[in-house]
Design a protein around this motif. Structure first.
Motif, mmCIF file in Angstrom:
data_model
loop_
_atom_site.group_PDB
_atom_site.id
_atom_site.type_symbol
_atom_site.label_atom_id
_atom_site.label_comp_id
_atom_site.label_asym_id
_atom_site.label_seq_id
_atom_site.Cartn_x
_atom_site.Cartn_y
_atom_site.Cartn_z
ATOM 1 N N UNK A 13 90.511 -9.786 84.377
ATOM 2 C CA UNK A 13 89.120 -9.479 84.677
ATOM 3 C C UNK A 13 88.295 -9.684 83.410
ATOM 4 N N UNK A 14 86.990 -9.798 83.577
ATOM 5 C CA UNK A 14 86.124 -9.871 82.401
ATOM 6 C C UNK A 14 86.201 -8.519 81.710
ATOM 7 N N UNK A 20 76.216 -8.481 77.185
ATOM 8 C CA UNK A 20 75.563 -9.784 77.351
ATOM 9 C C UNK A 20 76.080 -10.846 76.381
ATOM 10 N N UNK A 21 76.411 -10.478 75.158
ATOM 11 C CA UNK A 21 76.878 -11.466 74.191
ATOM 12 C C UNK A 21 78.246 -12.019 74.580
ATOM 13 N N UNK A 22 79.182 -11.116 74.899
ATOM 14 C CA UNK A 22 80.526 -11.576 75.244
ATOM 15 C C UNK A 22 80.537 -12.373 76.544
ATOM 16 N N UNK A 23 79.734 -11.965 77.506
ATOM 17 C CA UNK A 23 79.671 -12.699 78.765
ATOM 18 C C UNK A 23 79.081 -14.088 78.545
ATOM 19 N N UNK A 24 78.019 -14.181 77.764
ATOM 20 C CA UNK A 24 77.378 -15.471 77.495
ATOM 21 C C UNK A 24 78.272 -16.354 76.633
ATOM 22 N N UNK A 25 78.919 -15.768 75.647
ATOM 23 C CA UNK A 25 79.765 -16.535 74.733
ATOM 24 C C UNK A 25 81.037 -17.006 75.421
ATOM 25 N N UNK A 26 81.648 -16.167 76.218
ATOM 26 C CA UNK A 26 82.919 -16.487 76.876
ATOM 27 C C UNK A 26 82.716 -17.225 78.176
ATOM 28 N N UNK A 27 82.995 -16.556 79.237
ATOM 29 C CA UNK A 27 83.464 -15.180 79.329
ATOM 30 C C UNK A 27 84.918 -15.055 78.882
ATOM 31 N N UNK A 28 85.241 -13.861 78.369
ATOM 32 C CA UNK A 28 86.591 -13.571 77.925
ATOM 33 C C UNK A 28 87.290 -12.770 79.013
ATOM 34 N N UNK A 29 88.472 -13.221 79.391
ATOM 35 C CA UNK A 29 89.251 -12.576 80.441
ATOM 36 C C UNK A 29 90.323 -11.712 79.807
ATOM 37 N N UNK A 39 95.687 -8.458 76.254
ATOM 38 C CA UNK A 39 95.734 -9.917 76.194
ATOM 39 C C UNK A 39 94.370 -10.439 76.622
ATOM 40 N N UNK A 40 93.723 -11.195 75.758
ATOM 41 C CA UNK A 40 92.412 -11.774 76.033
ATOM 42 C C UNK A 40 92.571 -13.283 76.061
ATOM 43 N N UNK A 41 92.035 -13.927 77.116
ATOM 44 C CA UNK A 41 92.174 -15.377 77.245
ATOM 45 C C UNK A 41 90.838 -16.027 77.579
ATOM 46 N N UNK A 60 86.234 -18.044 68.083
ATOM 47 C CA UNK A 60 87.555 -17.477 67.814
ATOM 48 C C UNK A 60 87.436 -16.097 67.167
ATOM 49 N N UNK A 61 86.465 -15.936 66.274
ATOM 50 C CA UNK A 61 86.274 -14.639 65.626
ATOM 51 C C UNK A 61 85.761 -13.593 66.614
ATOM 52 N N UNK A 62 84.875 -13.994 67.515
ATOM 53 C CA UNK A 62 84.407 -13.068 68.553
ATOM 54 C C UNK A 62 85.572 -12.649 69.438
ATOM 55 N N UNK A 63 86.415 -13.602 69.772
ATOM 56 C CA UNK A 63 87.548 -13.334 70.650
ATOM 57 C C UNK A 63 88.556 -12.378 70.002
ATOM 58 N N UNK A 64 88.871 -12.592 68.719
ATOM 59 C CA UNK A 64 89.839 -11.703 68.068
ATOM 60 C C UNK A 64 89.230 -10.322 67.881
ATOM 61 N N UNK A 65 87.934 -10.244 67.614
ATOM 62 C CA UNK A 65 87.277 -8.949 67.476
ATOM 63 C C UNK A 65 87.414 -8.157 68.779
ATOM 64 N N UNK A 66 87.178 -8.809 69.896
ATOM 65 C CA UNK A 66 87.320 -8.164 71.203
ATOM 66 C C UNK A 66 88.756 -7.695 71.425
ATOM 67 N N UNK A 67 89.721 -8.548 71.126
ATOM 68 C CA UNK A 67 91.131 -8.179 71.314
ATOM 69 C C UNK A 67 91.528 -7.013 70.421
ATOM 70 N N UNK A 68 91.016 -6.986 69.200
ATOM 71 C CA UNK A 68 91.379 -5.916 68.278
ATOM 72 C C UNK A 68 90.718 -4.592 68.665
ATOM 73 N N UNK A 69 89.495 -4.641 69.177
ATOM 74 C CA UNK A 69 88.861 -3.421 69.682
ATOM 75 C C UNK A 69 89.668 -2.880 70.865
ATOM 76 N N UNK A 70 90.049 -3.744 71.785
ATOM 77 C CA UNK A 70 90.841 -3.308 72.944
ATOM 78 C C UNK A 70 92.160 -2.688 72.486
#
Length: 139
Positions: A13-14, A20-29, A39-41, A60-70
């Motif tokens: 899921x998203x 708004x930033x992550x949705x616009x940039x990704x979306x990251x699942x 696991x973020x993909x 890539x930096x936005x994605x790892x930041x999201x994964x590390x927060x999770x």
């Protein structure tokens, strides 16, 4: 090629559809795997690439930041801010790649959590990172 706005894998899921930033940039699942890791993909599309056809480093930096927060969270409603994020670019991703991010909790203190992780595509490591996260209370 699949549409990057549809989940690349069943059960994802998203992560935060209200961001708004992550949705616009990704979306990251996102999915929490059976072993408890987050696991973020993302399926890299043209909009995720720079003018050289390489997945943008900022993505890539936005994605790892999201994964590390999770990874730092203990409860779904926990909120964290990133105090420090150190990253190293190891290889590049390209349009069409399935990009994956995972983190590992190194240490949890009373006021800070320490995490590390990687962004990969297949067997290639694209980025390594470590971060310090500060809890700011429930959402």
């Amino acid at each position: 090629m699949t549409d990057p706005d549809t989940p690349p894998l069943l059960g994802y899921t998203i992560y935060d559809p209200d961001d708004p930033f992550e949705t616009y940039t990704g979306p990251f699942w996102w999915s929490r795997l059976d072993d408890g890791t987050d696991h973020v993909i993302l399926r890299a599309a043209e909009r995720h690439c720079n003018t050289h056809g390489i997945v943008h480093g900022g993505l890539l930096m936005t994605m790892i930041d999201l994964a590390l927060v999770a990874t730092a969270k203990t409860e779904p409603d926990d909120r964290f801010v990133t105090v420090s994020l150190n990253s190293e670019f190891v290889a590049s991703g390209r349009k069409g790649d399935l990009i994956e991010a995972r983190g590992t909790l190194t240490r949890r203190g009373r006021s800070l959590s320490f995490v590390q992780g990687q962004v990969t595509s297949g067997d290639r490591v694209l980025l390594t990172a470590s971060a310090v996260m500060k809890p700011i209370g429930p959402g």
